[in-house]
Design a protein around this motif. Structure first.
Motif, PDB file in Angstrom:
ATOM      1  N   ALA A  52     -10.404  -5.340   0.526  1.00 24.46           N
ATOM      2  CA  ALA A  52      -9.845  -4.266  -0.286  1.00 24.46           C
ATOM      3  C   ALA A  52      -8.352  -4.459  -0.515  1.00 24.46           C
ATOM      4  O   ALA A  52      -7.850  -4.224  -1.620  1.00 24.46           O
ATOM      5  N   LEU A  53      -7.631  -4.893   0.494  1.00 20.23           N
ATOM      6  CA  LEU A  53      -6.202  -5.153   0.337  1.00 20.23           C
ATOM      7  C   LEU A  53      -5.971  -6.234  -0.718  1.00 20.23           C
ATOM      8  O   LEU A  53      -5.066  -6.138  -1.547  1.00 20.23           O
ATOM      9  N   GLY A  54      -6.823  -7.262  -0.694  1.00 23.19           N
ATOM     10  CA  GLY A  54      -6.718  -8.325  -1.692  1.00 23.19           C
ATOM     11  C   GLY A  54      -7.016  -7.832  -3.092  1.00 23.19           C
ATOM     12  O   GLY A  54      -6.327  -8.202  -4.054  1.00 23.19           O
ATOM     13  N   LEU A  85       7.579   6.555   0.373  1.00 20.91           N
ATOM     14  CA  LEU A  85       7.599   5.095   0.462  1.00 20.91           C
ATOM     15  C   LEU A  85       6.943   4.610   1.755  1.00 20.91           C
ATOM     16  O   LEU A  85       7.243   3.530   2.246  1.00 20.91           O
ATOM     17  N   LEU A  86       6.043   5.416   2.287  1.00 19.91           N
ATOM     18  CA  LEU A  86       5.381   5.066   3.545  1.00 19.91           C
ATOM     19  C   LEU A  86       4.509   3.825   3.385  1.00 19.91           C
ATOM     20  O   LEU A  86       3.836   3.662   2.366  1.00 19.91           O
ATOM     21  N   PRO A  87       4.482   2.944   4.394  1.00 13.42           N
ATOM     22  CA  PRO A  87       3.522   1.836   4.380  1.00 13.42           C
ATOM     23  C   PRO A  87       2.102   2.388   4.432  1.00 13.42           C
ATOM     24  O   PRO A  87       1.877   3.492   4.935  1.00 13.42           O
ATOM     25  N   LYS A 101       4.512  -0.799   1.191  1.00 11.97           N
ATOM     26  CA  LYS A 101       3.938  -2.000   1.781  1.00 11.97           C
ATOM     27  C   LYS A 101       2.461  -1.749   2.090  1.00 11.97           C
ATOM     28  O   LYS A 101       2.103  -0.688   2.602  1.00 11.97           O
ATOM     29  N   LEU A 102       1.631  -2.715   1.763  1.00 11.58           N
ATOM     30  CA  LEU A 102       0.208  -2.654   2.104  1.00 11.58           C
ATOM     31  C   LEU A 102      -0.014  -3.548   3.314  1.00 11.58           C
ATOM     32  O   LEU A 102       0.191  -4.762   3.242  1.00 11.58           O
TER      33      LEU A 102
END
Length: 211
Positions: free
Chosen positions: A151-153, A141-143, A192-193
């Motif tokens: 890219a995140l979007g 469950l690492l960020p 989490k991203l």
């Protein structure tokens, strides 16, 4: 496309935090000795507004070599128990690669490529999805950190907004892109991203070091 900014006005017709340049400009244009500055997040802006403007503007706060000490405090520190990913794009050949590392130690977790006729955003996107799949397989469950807002979007919206054209040379790359989008639509994740804040923390630990 540049990310949204927030504007602090310490001295102006009205003071406070404004979410558009137009609103900020109205307060400071023509105002004697106006004091204002932009920030990457609303939280940073609100914290800065409660502080003294001299911590952020003037010679003391020159950004020529990065953020000020005060700004770095506002950004905070990265989560070291995480995965950082990055892509590399050769602008001359169009060849791309990507990799992921354990942030604390920079241990290489995966590396893919080279792939012909790609783009930097495509490499960054594939890196994030690969990290998500890696975490799913290994029950982690690492960020996940990336320094690419685009890219995140794309990952969060489960779609790629690229103008890259398919050719005989990048067929394999397009297959990977299709698989990545399909994975996002058929899998869930709780990781989490997060955006890697290069100005505050230096280069992404997964950076290829070719700048």
């Amino acid at each position: 496309m540049a990310g949204k900014k927030f504007y602090v006005v310490w001295r102006g017709r009205k003071t406070g935090v404004f979410d558009t340049w137009e609103a900020c400009k109205t307060q400071i244009e023509g105002f004697p000795q106006a004091a204002y500055k932009s920030f990457l997040t609303k939280e940073q802006a609100e914290l800065a507004f409660r502080s003294n403007s001299s911590n952020f503007i003037g010679s003391k706060a020159s950004l020529s070599s990065g953020l000020t000490t005060q700004e770095k405090k506002l950004v905070g520190s990265p989560i070291l128990e995480s995965i950082s990913v990055d892509g590399a794009w050769n602008t001359a050949t169009g060849v791309i690669e990507y990799q992921g590392v354990y942030t604390r130690t920079k241990e290489l977790l995966f590396r893919q490529g080279p792939y012909e006729e790609g783009t930097n955003n495509v490499a960054e996107f594939l890196a994030i999805v690969h990290a998500l799949a890696y975490c799913k397989v290994n029950n982690l469950l690492l960020p996940i950190y990336s320094d690419s807002r685009n890219a995140l979007g794309w990952v969060k919206n489960k779609e790629m907004r690229t103008n890259l054209e398919k050719t005989e040379y990048n067929t394999k790359l397009f297959e990977l892109m299709d698989r990545a989008v399909k994975w996002l639509h058929t899998n869930s994740y709780q990781n989490k991203l997060l955006k890697w804040e290069t100005k505050a923390w230096g280069e992404n630990p997964a950076d290829f070091g070719r700048k």
